[in-house]
Design a protein around this motif. Structure first.
Motif, PDB file in Angstrom:
ATOM      1  N   GLY A  11      33.681  45.637  17.282  1.00  0.00           N
ATOM      2  CA  GLY A  11      32.788  47.264  17.019  1.00  0.00           C
ATOM      3  C   GLY A  11      33.203  47.472  18.082  1.00  0.00           C
ATOM      4  O   GLY A  11      32.651  49.222  18.091  1.00  0.00           O
ATOM      5  N   GLN A  12      32.613  47.050  19.056  1.00  0.00           N
ATOM      6  CA  GLN A  12      31.549  47.543  20.439  1.00  0.00           C
ATOM      7  C   GLN A  12      33.113  47.878  21.753  1.00  0.00           C
ATOM      8  O   GLN A  12      33.575  47.455  21.062  1.00  0.00           O
ATOM      9  CB  GLN A  12      30.603  47.074  20.837  1.00  0.00           C
ATOM     10  N   ARG A  13      32.411  49.023  22.402  1.00  0.00           N
ATOM     11  CA  ARG A  13      33.131  49.293  22.792  1.00  0.00           C
ATOM     12  C   ARG A  13      33.194  47.968  24.022  1.00  0.00           C
ATOM     13  O   ARG A  13      31.973  47.673  24.454  1.00  0.00           O
ATOM     14  CB  ARG A  13      32.872  50.758  23.554  1.00  0.00           C
ATOM     15  N   VAL A  14      33.931  47.798  24.910  1.00  0.00           N
ATOM     16  CA  VAL A  14      33.962  46.726  25.803  1.00  0.00           C
ATOM     17  C   VAL A  14      32.646  47.351  26.443  1.00  0.00           C
ATOM     18  O   VAL A  14      32.220  46.162  27.095  1.00  0.00           O
ATOM     19  CB  VAL A  14      36.002  46.550  27.243  1.00  0.00           C
ATOM     20  N   GLY A  15      32.525  48.320  27.405  1.00  0.00           N
ATOM     21  CA  GLY A  15      31.321  48.919  28.128  1.00  0.00           C
ATOM     22  C   GLY A  15      30.438  48.459  27.950  1.00  0.00           C
ATOM     23  O   GLY A  15      29.668  47.587  28.072  1.00  0.00           O
ATOM     24  N   LEU A  28      28.457  47.536  39.269  1.00  0.00           N
ATOM     25  CA  LEU A  28      29.634  46.581  38.856  1.00  0.00           C
ATOM     26  C   LEU A  28      30.297  46.788  37.906  1.00  0.00           C
ATOM     27  O   LEU A  28      31.292  46.069  37.900  1.00  0.00           O
ATOM     28  CB  LEU A  28      28.301  45.693  38.455  1.00  0.00           C
ATOM     29  N   LEU A  29      30.343  47.570  37.095  1.00  0.00           N
ATOM     30  CA  LEU A  29      31.569  47.826  35.648  1.00  0.00           C
ATOM     31  C   LEU A  29      32.017  48.815  36.463  1.00  0.00           C
ATOM     32  O   LEU A  29      33.394  48.061  36.081  1.00  0.00           O
ATOM     33  CB  LEU A  29      30.899  48.572  34.796  1.00  0.00           C
ATOM     34  N   ASN A  30      32.118  49.511  36.754  1.00  0.00           N
ATOM     35  CA  ASN A  30      33.027  50.132  37.806  1.00  0.00           C
ATOM     36  C   ASN A  30      34.508  49.784  38.783  1.00  0.00           C
ATOM     37  O   ASN A  30      34.572  50.130  39.104  1.00  0.00           O
ATOM     38  CB  ASN A  30      31.795  51.866  38.623  1.00  0.00           C
ATOM     39  N   ARG A  31      33.382  48.676  39.953  1.00  0.00           N
ATOM     40  CA  ARG A  31      33.938  48.134  40.459  1.00  0.00           C
ATOM     41  C   ARG A  31      34.812  47.197  39.940  1.00  0.00           C
ATOM     42  O   ARG A  31      36.037  47.074  40.303  1.00  0.00           O
ATOM     43  CB  ARG A  31      32.822  46.864  41.538  1.00  0.00           C
ATOM     44  N   ILE A  32      34.886  46.483  38.339  1.00  0.00           N
ATOM     45  CA  ILE A  32      35.360  45.513  37.697  1.00  0.00           C
ATOM     46  C   ILE A  32      36.554  46.189  37.027  1.00  0.00           C
ATOM     47  O   ILE A  32      37.989  46.023  37.185  1.00  0.00           O
ATOM     48  CB  ILE A  32      34.227  45.103  36.808  1.00  0.00           C
ATOM     49  N   LYS A  33      36.155  47.670  36.965  1.00  0.00           N
ATOM     50  CA  LYS A  33      37.446  48.120  36.073  1.00  0.00           C
ATOM     51  C   LYS A  33      38.225  48.836  36.623  1.00  0.00           C
ATOM     52  O   LYS A  33      39.579  48.909  36.668  1.00  0.00           O
ATOM     53  CB  LYS A  33      37.361  49.413  35.156  1.00  0.00           C
ATOM     54  N   ARG A  34      38.061  48.893  38.170  1.00  0.00           N
ATOM     55  CA  ARG A  34      39.149  49.489  39.390  1.00  0.00           C
ATOM     56  C   ARG A  34      40.091  48.262  40.156  1.00  0.00           C
ATOM     57  O   ARG A  34      40.987  48.674  40.380  1.00  0.00           O
ATOM     58  CB  ARG A  34      38.088  50.717  40.539  1.00  0.00           C
ATOM     59  N   ARG A  35      39.377  47.292  39.768  1.00  0.00           N
ATOM     60  CA  ARG A  35      40.527  46.026  39.971  1.00  0.00           C
ATOM     61  C   ARG A  35      41.854  45.505  39.544  1.00  0.00           C
ATOM     62  O   ARG A  35      40.877  45.072  38.240  1.00  0.00           O
ATOM     63  CB  ARG A  35      39.340  45.137  40.414  1.00  0.00           C
ATOM     64  N   GLU A  36      42.660  45.353  39.552  1.00  0.00           N
ATOM     65  CA  GLU A  36      43.806  45.082  38.452  1.00  0.00           C
ATOM     66  C   GLU A  36      43.184  43.460  38.453  1.00  0.00           C
ATOM     67  O   GLU A  36      43.069  42.403  39.408  1.00  0.00           O
ATOM     68  CB  GLU A  36      44.811  45.016  39.933  1.00  0.00           C
ATOM     69  N   LEU A  62      34.435  38.348  37.798  1.00  0.00           N
ATOM     70  CA  LEU A  62      33.122  38.487  38.468  1.00  0.00           C
ATOM     71  C   LEU A  62      33.232  38.028  40.010  1.00  0.00           C
ATOM     72  O   LEU A  62      32.618  38.033  41.159  1.00  0.00           O
ATOM     73  CB  LEU A  62      32.107  38.518  38.084  1.00  0.00           C
ATOM     74  N   SER A  63      34.659  37.411  40.430  1.00  0.00           N
ATOM     75  CA  SER A  63      34.466  37.112  41.848  1.00  0.00           C
ATOM     76  C   SER A  63      35.145  38.024  43.081  1.00  0.00           C
ATOM     77  O   SER A  63      35.559  39.051  42.386  1.00  0.00           O
ATOM     78  CB  SER A  63      36.061  35.726  41.998  1.00  0.00           C
ATOM     79  N   ASP A  64      34.403  37.854  44.271  1.00  0.00           N
ATOM     80  CA  ASP A  64      34.610  39.196  45.249  1.00  0.00           C
ATOM     81  C   ASP A  64      33.787  40.642  45.096  1.00  0.00           C
ATOM     82  O   ASP A  64      33.644  40.891  45.699  1.00  0.00           O
ATOM     83  CB  ASP A  64      36.437  39.275  44.941  1.00  0.00           C
ATOM     84  N   MET A  65      32.595  40.074  44.353  1.00  0.00           N
ATOM     85  CA  MET A  65      31.984  40.489  43.858  1.00  0.00           C
ATOM     86  C   MET A  65      30.590  40.371  44.878  1.00  0.00           C
ATOM     87  O   MET A  65      29.860  39.575  45.197  1.00  0.00           O
ATOM     88  CB  MET A  65      31.717  41.040  42.624  1.00  0.00           C
ATOM     89  N   THR A  66      30.433  41.349  45.978  1.00  0.00           N
ATOM     90  CA  THR A  66      29.209  41.267  46.582  1.00  0.00           C
ATOM     91  C   THR A  66      28.293  42.128  46.424  1.00  0.00           C
ATOM     92  O   THR A  66      27.415  41.809  47.135  1.00  0.00           O
ATOM     93  CB  THR A  66      29.882  42.510  47.901  1.00  0.00           C
TER      94      THR A  66
END
Length: 75
Positions: A11-15, A28-36, A62-66
């Motif tokens: 029932g919760q939203r992903v974010g 970090l969430l913004n970076r994740i959601k923009r990556r294919e 979460l890979s490649d997250m600097t």
């Protein structure tokens, strides 16, 4: 990171789930959601406003997250 959604989390939203229960920052969430392919529910791309159901499998790449390297989300 792979998360199997429990009855409590359903029932919760992903974010909201990632922010509140796993300590993922907004940046970090913004970076994740923009990556294919970085945010998948049951193997398909999902938006952060999607509502989760019990038994859903959420995959977060979460890979490649600097930014914030070495910071582990709180389970």
């Amino acid at each position: 990171m792979t998360i199997t959604v429990t009855a409590v989390q359903a029932g919760q939203r992903v974010g909201n789930l990632l922010k509140r229960q796993y300590g993922v920052s907004t940046t970090l969430l913004n970076r994740i959601k923009r990556r294919e392919g970085a945010l998948l529910r049951n193997g398909e791309r999902v938006f952060t406003n999607a509502v989760l159901a019990e038994g859903d499998i959420l995959f977060v790449d979460l890979s490649d997250m600097t930014e914030g390297e070495g910071i582990i989300p709180i389970p």
